[in-house]
Design a protein around this motif. Sequence first.
Motif, PDB file in Angstrom:
ATOM      1  N   VAL A  45       0.860  -1.188   0.000  1.00 52.08           N
ATOM      2  CA  VAL A  45       0.000   0.000   0.000  1.00 52.08           C
ATOM      3  C   VAL A  45       0.894   1.234   0.000  1.00 52.08           C
ATOM      4  CG1 VAL A  45      -1.767   1.262   1.270  1.00 52.08           C
ATOM      5  CG2 VAL A  45      -1.832  -1.243   1.216  1.00 52.08           C
ATOM      6  N   CYS A  47       1.501   5.708  -0.376  1.00 49.99           N
ATOM      7  CA  CYS A  47       1.102   6.910   0.358  1.00 49.99           C
ATOM      8  C   CYS A  47      -0.332   7.365   0.057  1.00 49.99           C
ATOM      9  CB  CYS A  47       2.036   8.072   0.008  1.00 49.99           C
ATOM     10  SG  CYS A  47       3.740   7.821   0.483  1.00 49.99           S
ATOM     11  N   TRP A  49      -2.830   5.367  -0.568  1.00 57.41           N
ATOM     12  CA  TRP A  49      -3.711   4.239  -0.254  1.00 57.41           C
ATOM     13  C   TRP A  49      -4.048   3.403  -1.478  1.00 57.41           C
ATOM     14  CZ3 TRP A  49      -3.284   3.578   4.666  1.00 57.41           C
ATOM     15  CH2 TRP A  49      -3.113   4.694   5.476  1.00 57.41           C
ATOM     16  N   HIS A  50      -3.147   3.431  -2.480  1.00 56.80           N
ATOM     17  CA  HIS A  50      -3.297   2.551  -3.639  1.00 56.80           C
ATOM     18  C   HIS A  50      -2.532   1.272  -3.343  1.00 56.80           C
ATOM     19  CE1 HIS A  50      -3.684   6.506  -5.996  1.00 56.80           C
ATOM     20  NE2 HIS A  50      -4.886   6.043  -5.730  1.00 56.80           N
ATOM     21  N   ARG A  51      -3.077   0.172  -3.791  1.00 56.41           N
ATOM     22  CA  ARG A  51      -2.366  -1.092  -3.608  1.00 56.41           C
ATOM     23  C   ARG A  51      -1.653  -1.455  -4.898  1.00 56.41           C
ATOM     24  NH1 ARG A  51      -7.896  -4.420  -2.585  1.00 56.41           N
ATOM     25  NH2 ARG A  51      -8.863  -3.946  -4.559  1.00 56.41           N
ATOM     26  N   TRP A 117      -5.814  -5.788   5.335  1.00 58.97           N
ATOM     27  CA  TRP A 117      -5.767  -4.336   5.168  1.00 58.97           C
ATOM     28  C   TRP A 117      -7.034  -3.735   5.747  1.00 58.97           C
ATOM     29  CZ3 TRP A 117      -6.394  -1.652  -0.227  1.00 58.97           C
ATOM     30  CH2 TRP A 117      -6.033  -0.303  -0.131  1.00 58.97           C
ATOM     31  N   LYS A 119      -8.564  -1.003   5.169  1.00 58.25           N
ATOM     32  CA  LYS A 119      -9.439  -0.417   4.147  1.00 58.25           C
ATOM     33  C   LYS A 119     -10.255  -1.496   3.435  1.00 58.25           C
ATOM     34  CE  LYS A 119      -9.415   2.553   0.096  1.00 58.25           C
ATOM     35  NZ  LYS A 119      -8.598   3.332  -0.829  1.00 58.25           N
ATOM     36  N   TRP A 150       2.275   1.502   6.539  1.00 59.49           N
ATOM     37  CA  TRP A 150       0.968   2.016   6.942  1.00 59.49           C
ATOM     38  C   TRP A 150      -0.142   1.057   6.569  1.00 59.49           C
ATOM     39  CZ3 TRP A 150       4.899   4.642   4.710  1.00 59.49           C
ATOM     40  CH2 TRP A 150       4.980   4.590   3.329  1.00 59.49           C
ATOM     41  N   ASP A 151      -1.252   1.243   7.288  1.00 61.86           N
ATOM     42  CA  ASP A 151      -2.415   0.384   7.097  1.00 61.86           C
ATOM     43  C   ASP A 151      -3.549   1.253   6.632  1.00 61.86           C
ATOM     44  OD1 ASP A 151      -3.985  -1.876   7.094  1.00 61.86           O
ATOM     45  OD2 ASP A 151      -4.288  -1.883   9.243  1.00 61.86           O
TER      46      ASP A 151
END
Length: 151
Positions: A45, A47, A49-51, A117, A119, A150-151
Amino acid sequence: MRASLVGTAVTLAAGALLTAAMTTASASPPDATAPKADLPRPVLVDCLWHRDVRPADFILACGDGNSRLLGLHWSQWGPNAATAVGVNAVNDCKPYCAAGTFHSYRVTVRLDRPQPWKKDPDVQHYTRMILTYQGARPDGFQQVVTYPLWD
């Protein structure tokens, strides 16, 4: 005429045997030795929040972009870990970050500790990154640096 009837009978019998064989094969239980479906691969993931899977580049310093991984070549991306080699481009921020110079350092990147994740709990994502500098490294850095992701 008789030869025609015999030929037709043989053709029909062969068709019936083929149909029976295919029906039996498709109705039988799966072979225990057959390979199992691949487990879903964890994602990285970023910055925003794209995987991503096997990214070529990755920003480490999300706030200002002063540390990033470039030219990543992944040798492994599995359900438990991923490994790549590339370059960590780090701004020396001298005399200050906007006027600083980026320096490149060869690194091995390891991702591990996949977790659901937040999200999207159906997606596994790596939660730890370990950078191992292969020679020179930025001032004040250890040869091995571990980052929580980050999560």
